[in-house]
Design a protein around this motif. Structure first.
Motif, short mmCIF file in Angstrom:
data_model
loop_
_atom_site.label_atom_id
_atom_site.label_comp_id
_atom_site.label_asym_id
_atom_site.label_seq_id
_atom_site.Cartn_x
_atom_site.Cartn_y
_atom_site.Cartn_z
N VAL A 101 54.55 9.50 80.88
CA VAL A 101 55.86 9.82 80.03
C VAL A 101 56.68 10.45 81.16
O VAL A 101 56.19 11.23 81.92
N GLY A 102 57.92 9.88 81.39
CA GLY A 102 59.01 10.80 82.09
C GLY A 102 58.85 10.04 83.63
O GLY A 102 59.64 10.56 84.47
N LEU A 103 58.27 8.96 83.81
CA LEU A 103 58.26 8.30 85.05
C LEU A 103 59.62 7.67 85.45
O LEU A 103 60.05 7.91 86.70
N GLU A 104 60.37 7.43 84.37
CA GLU A 104 61.76 6.84 84.48
C GLU A 104 62.59 7.80 85.15
O GLU A 104 63.45 7.73 86.12
N ARG A 105 62.48 9.27 84.83
CA ARG A 105 63.37 10.33 85.18
C ARG A 105 62.87 10.76 86.55
O ARG A 105 64.02 10.83 87.50
N ILE A 106 61.68 10.53 86.92
CA ILE A 106 61.15 10.82 88.34
C ILE A 106 61.72 9.86 89.31
O ILE A 106 62.38 10.08 90.37
N GLN A 107 61.99 8.58 88.84
CA GLN A 107 62.33 7.42 89.71
C GLN A 107 64.04 7.73 90.04
O GLN A 107 64.38 7.39 90.90
N ASP A 108 64.60 7.91 88.64
CA ASP A 108 66.05 8.19 88.75
C ASP A 108 66.41 9.44 89.85
O ASP A 108 67.46 9.35 90.48
N LEU A 109 65.48 10.31 89.75
CA LEU A 109 65.93 11.62 90.56
C LEU A 109 65.40 11.15 92.19
O LEU A 109 65.62 12.09 93.16
N GLY A 110 64.81 10.18 92.27
CA GLY A 110 64.11 9.81 93.62
C GLY A 110 63.19 10.84 94.13
O GLY A 110 63.08 10.96 95.46
N VAL A 111 62.38 11.25 93.17
CA VAL A 111 61.17 12.17 93.63
C VAL A 111 59.91 11.43 93.26
O VAL A 111 59.62 10.62 92.65
N GLY A 112 59.10 11.62 94.47
CA GLY A 112 57.88 10.99 94.59
C GLY A 112 56.76 11.75 93.79
O GLY A 112 56.96 12.95 93.50
N ALA A 113 56.05 11.04 93.12
CA ALA A 113 54.97 11.82 91.91
C ALA A 113 53.71 11.08 92.00
O ALA A 113 53.59 9.75 92.46
N MET A 114 52.59 11.81 91.75
CA MET A 114 51.41 11.33 91.25
C MET A 114 51.10 11.19 89.81
O MET A 114 51.66 11.99 89.04
#
Length: 401
Positions: free
Chosen positions: A263-276
Motif C-alpha cells: 500500500v502506498g507504492l504509488e505515492r513513492i513513485q510519484d515522489l520519485g523516491v526509491g523504496a524496498m
C-alpha cells in the motif's frame, strides 16, 4: 471521619465524610493517606497490589474515577478492599479530579454524590459485592476464551510465517548498516502527540552518546525530522508520512502483503523516491522494524512506543497481536523499552553532573589563581608561586597558634 448509617426498610445507606487524598498517578496524596481519609484513585481494573496499599492505610472510602472492574480481566483489587470493610464508589469521572483536591473536606452521600464542602463536585456509584463477584466470574471465562483464540492465532501465524521468523525470508537486504550497532526504533503513541516528543527528549543524551541507527515508524518519522533527527530508515505506509521525511536521507521500507503488494507504492513513485518492500502476514510497521533490526544483527534495540506485555495481551488491544508478541520474542534479550534507557540516564544525570561541574569550576579557579600569582609577583614565575604558598602556610599556622 464519620460514617452515618440510615436504615430504610431492609436497605442500609451510608454517608462518609473525610479529607480528600489524591492518590492518582498525578497526585501525591498516597503518602499522606491515613485512617478515615477519602482516597481518590484512577484505576480501571484495580489490581490486588494497588488495593493492598490502600487497605493498609484504612481509608474511610475509596473513590475511583474509573471502574474498579471493567470486565476485561478478572481482577482481585475490589474484593480485597470490600473484605476490609472499605466502601467503594466508582465511575466518578476524570473531570472531577481537579475539584477533589488533596486536603479538602468532602462527603459522599448515600446515592454516591460527592460533596466538597456544601458544593456538589460529582457523582459515582457504590460498588455492590454481588455485582463484583458476577463481573469477576464473567471476566474469568472471557479471558480463557480470549487466550484460547489468541494462541490459536499465534500458532497460525507461526505456521504461515515460520520462514520469516526462523530464517528471515523476505527481510530486505541492508548490508551491515545495523550489525553490532544500537538501533532506536521510534513509533508513535495513539492520541498522544506530545508524549512521543517528551520521550525523545528524555533520550537525547543516549542519542548524543551512542549515535544509534534510527528507524522511524510511520508518522513518527515526521516527529523525528521536526526535532532535528535524521532517520536512517523509515518503515511504514507512505500516506502517513510527509514528503519532506520521505525525500530525506532515510531508506524507505514499505510493509507488503505476502504476495508482494505494498500500500502506498504509488505515492513513492510519484515522489520519485526509491523504496524496498517487506512482505509479511502482519500490517504493523513496528513489528517489521523490530524484525528488521533483529535479523540485521543489531547489538541493542531500543523501542519507543506502546510496549507489548502480558497485561496488554490480556486487555486484547490491537497492538498486542500474535505478530507483535513473536517479533519481540525473536528480538529476545536485545530488545529493551525506551523507558529503561530513560530511567538510566535520569538516575546517572543530575547530582553526578552537578558535582562534575563544581569540580571543574574549582579547577578553573585554581588555574586562574596560579596564573595570576605566577605572573604578578616581582620574581620569576616559580619564585612567585613559592613565596605565595609560604605566606599562605604561615597565615594558616598562625590561626592555630
Amino acid at each position: 471521619m464519620w460514617r452515618m448509617t440510615v436504615n430504610s426498610g431492609e436497605t442500609a445507606t451510608t454517608t462518609v465524610q473525610g479529607r480528600i487524598r489524591d492518590c492518582t498517578a498525578q497526585g501525591k496524596g498516597l503518602s499522606k493517606l491515613g485512617a478515615g481519609d477519602i482516597a481518590v484513585v484512577d484505576s480501571p481494573d484495580m489490581t490486588r497490589r494497588e488495593a493492598d496499599v490502600l487497605a493498609d492505610a484504612k481509608p474511610g472510602a475509596v473513590v475511583n474515577l474509573s471502574r474498579f472492574t471493567t470486565g476485561a480481566i478478572p481482577n482481585y483489587g475490589p474484593h480485597l478492599l470490600m473484605d476490609a470493610g472499605i466502601p467503594l464508589v466508582e465511575g466518578a469521572g476524570a473531570e472531577v479530579r481537579s475539584v477533589l483536591r488533596s486536603g479538602k473536606k468532602a462527603a459522599i452521600g448515600a446515592d454516591g454524590a460527592i460533596y466538597v464542602g456544601k458544593k456538589l463536585a460529582g457523582k459515582g456509584e457504590y460498588v455492590d459485592r454481588a455485582a463484583v463477584d458476577a463481573s469477576f466470574a464473567a471476566a474469568q471465562q472471557s479471558l480463557v476464551d480470549q487466550m484460547e483464540a489468541y494462541f490459536g492465532n499465534t500458532i497460525e501465524f507461526i505456521h504461515s510465517e515460520s520462514p520469516l521468523l526462523i530464517d528471515g525470508v523476505g527481510v530486505p537486504e541492508l548490508g551491515d548498516a545495523m550489525a553490532g550497532q544500537k538501533v532506536l526504533v521510534v513509533s508513535g503513541f495513539p492520541g498522544e502527540g506530545g508524549l512521543l516528543r517528551e520521550r525523545l527528549g528524555n533520550l537525547r543524551n543516549f542519542i548524543r552518546e551512542y549515535s544509534p541507527v534510527i528507524i522511524g515508524v510511520g508518522g513518527a518519522a515526521d516527529t523525528l525530522t521536526d526535532l532535528g533527527y535524521d532517520p536512517d530508515f523509515i518503515v511504514g505506509d507512505p500516506s502517513d508520512i510527509s514528503a519532506e521525511a520521505l525525500r530525506g536521507n532515510a531508506r524507505v521500507i514499505l510493509p507488503a502483503d505476502p504476495d508482494g503488494h505494498a500500500v502506498g507504492l504509488e505515492r513513492i513513485q510519484d515522489l520519485g523516491v526509491g523504496a524496498m518492500t517487506f512482505p509479511a502476514a502482519t500490517n504493523s510497521p513496528m513489528d517489521l522494524a523490530i524484525l528488521l533490526a533483529a535479523f540485521h544483527d543489531a547489538e541493542t534495540i531500543v523501542a519507543v512506543g506502546d510496549a507489548v506485555d502480558l497485561d496488554r495481551i490480556f486487555a486484547n488491544p490491537e497492538g498486542a497481536s500474535p505478530a507483535a508478541l513473536l517479533a519481540r520474542l525473536k528480538a529476545g534479550r536485545r530488545l529493551v523499552d525506551s523507558t529503561v534507557i530513560e530511567n538510566l540516564y535520569r538516575s546517572t544525570s543530575g547530582g553526578g553532573v552537578a558535582w562534575a561541574w563544581a569540580i571543574l569550576g574549582l579547577l578553573v579557579a585554581l588555574a586562574a589563581v596560579i596564573l595570576i600569582v605566577g605572573l604578578g609577583g616581582p620574581g620569576e614565575f616559580t619564585e612567585n608561586l613559592v613565596d605565595t604558598w609560604n605566606q599562605i602556610a604561615l597565615r594558616v599556622q598562625g590561626w592555630f597558634n
